[in-house]
Design a protein around this motif. Structure first.
Motif: not given
Length: 609
Positions: A108-124
Motif C-alpha cells: 500500500s506504500e508503493a507510491k512513487p511520489e510518497a516519502f517512505a520511512p528510512r527504516a523501510r529503505v534500510g530493509t530494502y
C-alpha cells in the motif's frame, strides 16, 4: 616445487570495504559483478567492516528506527541497483517502488511520489544485499566484521587494519581497500556517554541518544534542518504523542505527558527548510546553467563562484520564477538565450501587472535578512507560507519553482566544483555560505513533517523565540546546564543542549581515529585548493579515480575513497544515488584488473615449475 607453494600462498586476494552502508553495498555489488564478468577463478576474500549488524543499511537507514523518521527523497528516486555494464549477478533487481509492490506488508506504500520511512529503505537495502550474497561465485569468500576500524598500517604494498579490542593481527593483510565511512565528524557514531550527558552531540539512533531526557525538561536544539526535525519527533511522537488532522485540515498535536516541557530551536539563519512533496520535477531544459557553459568555464580555470557561477544561478532562478508567474496571468515567458531579452519581457509584464510580486534573490532566500532577531509568530507564519507553496508544487508556485532550480542544476554545478574546479576563495565561499543555503531551499523535509513541527509550535512545546541571533552559554553555577540568550536581554535556562547539525569535513579537526591515523602516517593527506590562494576543506586528497594521495604526493593505489569521505572534493555525496560521484565502478574495475594480473602471474609460475 617451492615456486608452486609460493604461488598458492599468494593466490588469495584480500579486499576490504570499510563502512558498509549504501555506498559500501554499491561498491561491493560492482566488485562481484566485475569478478564474475572477468571470470576470475582464484579465491577472493572480501571483508566488510561496519559499526553495527545492519550491513548495507548502516546507521542512517537502520531498520530498527521508528517509522515517523521519513526520507526526504521520494520513493521513485530510490534504486540500489544500476543499469551499467557488467550487469548485476542477480537477474531480479527491483527498484524500491517495485520492491514495495511485491511486499504484502508494504504494497500500500508503493507510491512513487510518497516519502517512505528510512527504516523501510534500510530493509530494502539489507534484503538486496542478502540476495546478492546468496548468488556469490564459489571462489568468493565473504567475511563480515561488526567493528569500527580505528587504525591502519602499511606493510610493503599491502595494508593491515586494526579495530578496538582486537588482537594486532586479527585481520589479513589487504591488497585493496575502499573507505566508504559516514561523516568524518561523527567518529564512531552514538557514544554511550550520551546516556547521562546534558550535551548530545549526535542524535542517532534517536531512541538511545535522546531517551535519557526526562519529561518536563527544557531543551535547546542547535540547527533547524532535517536532524532537528528528527530530534523533535523523537522527543514528542516518539514518546506517545499523537498528531491528527481536524475538520478544517489543520494538523494538531495531543500530548502524552512524556515530552520535554519546552524545546527551543536556534540556528545561524533562523530559517526552516523548504518542505517537499513528491511531485515530478520540472522537465523544462536549463537556459543559462547548462553543461556546455559549465564545461567552457572549466576550461578557463580557476573559476570564480561569485563572478562566473552565481550570476548564472540567479538568472536560471529568475527564469523559473517568471515562467510560473507568467502562467498565472496567462502570459508565456520566452526563454531566449540572451538574458536582456528575458529582462525586457519581465519589465513589460510588470508594467501591465504592477501588483505581481517581483523576483528578489535576497528576499526569496531570506525574507528576514535585515532582522537580527525573529519572534515566534513570524517564524510560525513563515512556515505556514512555505507549506502552502510546497503543496502547490513547482509547476504552480513561483517560489517553489525557484527553490527547485537548485535540484535541476546541482549535477551540472558538481562537475565544475569537483576536484578544485573553483578558485580557493570561491571554494571556501560556497562551502561556508552557499552549501547549507541550497540544501535548505532544495532538500527539505516532506510536507507532512514540517506540518508536525508547526503543530508542536501551536501546542506550546516548540518555541521559536530564540531561533535567530542566539548564543548558548554553559551555566557555571550548576543550577541548569546552560542559558540561551538573544539580543543581550532575553534569556532562557535549559537542561539539555542537542547538536542537530550534521558534521562536515573540517579543515582543522579530524575526530575519526582512522583518518587521523592515515594523516599521521602519511598514508594520505588533506586536500588543499591552491588556486589563487589556499583553502583546506578537510577532506582527504585523491585523484579522479578516487585513489588516496599520500603525503609525498604519490597516488596510493591500494586505498580508495567513496561517498562522504570525498565531500569537499566532490559535492552532494549524502544521497542514495548510484550515479552521483560514482567512484565505486572505477574502483571495482581496478581491483579486478589487479586480481586478474595476479592470476596470470600465478599461472606463469605454475607452468614454469
Amino acid at each position: 616445487m617451492v615456486k608452486a607453494v609460493q604461488a598458492e600462498e599468494q593466490a588469495v586476494s584480500n579486499i576490504a570495504i570499510v563502512g558498509f552502508g549504501p555506498k559500501g553495498f554499491y561498491a561491493f555489488e560492482r566488485l562481484v559483478a566485475q569478478l564474475k564478468a572477468l571470470k576470475i577463478q582464484d579465491p577472493v576474500a572480501i571483508h566488510l567492516f561496519n559499526q553495527n549488524e545492519f550491513f548495507a543499511a548502516g546507521n542512517v537507514y537502520r531498520p530498527d528506527q521508528p517509522s515517523y523518521l521519513l526520507m526526504n527523497y521520494a520513493n521513485s528516486n530510490i534504486n540500489c541497483w544500476t543499469d551499467e555494464e557488467p550487469p548485476a549477478i542477480l537477474e531480479n533487481t527491483p527498484d524500491f517502488v517495485s520492491w514495495l509492490r511485491i511486499q504484502p506488508a508494504y504494497s500500500s506504500e508503493a507510491k512513487p511520489e510518497a516519502f517512505a520511512p528510512r527504516a523501510r529503505v534500510g530493509t530494502y537495502l539489507m534484503e538486496s544485499f542478502t540476495r546478492l550474497c546468496s548468488h556469490l561465485p564459489d571462489n568468493i569468500e565473504l567475511v563480515k566484521h561488526v567493528r569500527t576500524v580505528t587504525d591502519i598500517k602499511r606493510i610493503g604494498k599491502k595494508y593491515r587494519l586494526f579495530t578496538g579490542g582486537n588482537k594486532p593481527n586479527a585481520y589479513p593483510e589487504f591488497d585493496k581497500i575502499i573507505l566508504t565511512t559516514g561523516h568524518l565528524g561523527c567518529g564512531a557514531g552514538f557514544l554511550e556517554e550520551n546516556l547521562s550527558n546534558h550535551y548530545i552531540d549526535f542524535v542517532y539512533p534517536t531512541q538511545r541518544a535522546l531517551g535519557h531526557i526526562e519529561s518536563g525538561a527544557k531543551v535547546a536544539i542547535k540547527g533547524f534542518g532535517l536532524t532537528c526535525i528528527d530530534a523533535l519527533l523523537a522527543l514528542t511522537e516518539g514518546r506517545g504523542g499523537e498528531f491528527s488532522v481536524n475538520k478544517s485540515g489543520k494538523m494538531t498535536y495531543k500530548q502524552s505527558g512524556k515530552e520535554p516541557g519546552k524545546i527551543y530551536i536556534y540556528s545561524r539563519t533562523g530559517l526552516p527548510m523548504m518542505p517537499r512533496t513528491g511531485h515530478t520535477e520540472i522537465k523544462q531544459p536549463l537556459v543559462f546553467f547548462t553543461a556546455d557553459r559549465m564545461a567552457a568555464l572549466k576550461d578557463s580555470k580557476p573559476v570564480s563562484f561569485g563572478k562566473a557561477i552565481l550570476p548564472l544561478i540567479i538568472k536560471e532562478c529568475t527564469v523559473s520564477y517568471y515562467r510560473v508567474l507568467f502562467k498565472h496571468y496567462r502570459w508565456r515567458l520566452l526563454a531566449l538565450p540572451k538574458f536582456e531579452s528575458i529582462r525586457e519581457q519581465i519589465e513589460v509584464f510588470h508594467h501591465y501587472h504592477p501588483e505581481a510580486k517581483r523576483f528578489n534573490w535576497e528576499k526569496l532566500l531570506d525574507p528576514f535578512t535585515d532582522q537580527a532577531q525573529l519572534t515566534h509568530g513570524k517564524v510560525a507564519d513563515y512556515i505556514e507560507k512555505l507549506l502552502v507553496e510546497a503543496e502547490k508544487g513547482p509547476e504552480e508556485s513561483p517560489l517553489n519553482a525557484t527553490f527547485a532550480t537548485w535540484r535541476r542544476i546541482s549535477a551540472v554545478f558538481n562537475e565544475g566544483y569537483s576536484f578544485g574546479g573553483l578558485d580557493a576563495a570561491s571554494h571556501q565561499l560556497f562551502d561556508h555560505n552557499y552549501f547549507g543555503l541550497f540544501n535548505r531551499i532544495a532538500y527539505g523535509p516532506p510536507v507532512k513533517n514540517l506540518k508536525k513541527i508547526l503543530a508542536l509550535a501551536n501546542a506550546g512545546i516548540v518555541d521559536f523565540g530564540f531561533v535567530k541571533g542566539s548564543i548558548f552559554k554553559i551555566d557555571g553555577s550548576g543550577e541548569n546546564y546552560g542559558v540561551l540568550k538573544v539580543g543581550g536581554q532575553k534569556e532562557q535556562a535549559t537542561d539539555y543542549l542537542i547538536n542537530a547539525r550534521i558534521p562536515r569535513n573540517n579543515g582543522n579537526n579530524t575526530p575519526s581515529l582512522l583518518y587521523r591515523s592515515i594523516l599521521q602516517k602519511g598514508i594520505g593527506r588533506r586536500f588543499q585548493n591552491t588556486s589563487g590562494g589556499i583553502y583546506t576543506p578537510g577532506c582527504m586528497d585523491m585523484d579522479r579515480q578516487g585513489r588516496l594521495i599520500a603525503a609525498d604526493g604519490k597516488v596510493n593505489e591500494g586505498i580508495a575513497l567513496y561517498g562522504t569521505p570525498t565531500e569537499g572534493l566532490c559535492l552532494d555525496n549524502d544521497t542514495l544515488s548510484r550515479k552521483r560521484n560514482n567512484l565505486a565502478s572505477q574502483w571495482a574495475k581496478d581491483v579486478v584488473q589487479f586480481i586478474a594480473l595476479k592470476e596470470t602471474e600465478k599461472n606463469c609460475i605454475e607452468n614454469e615449475s
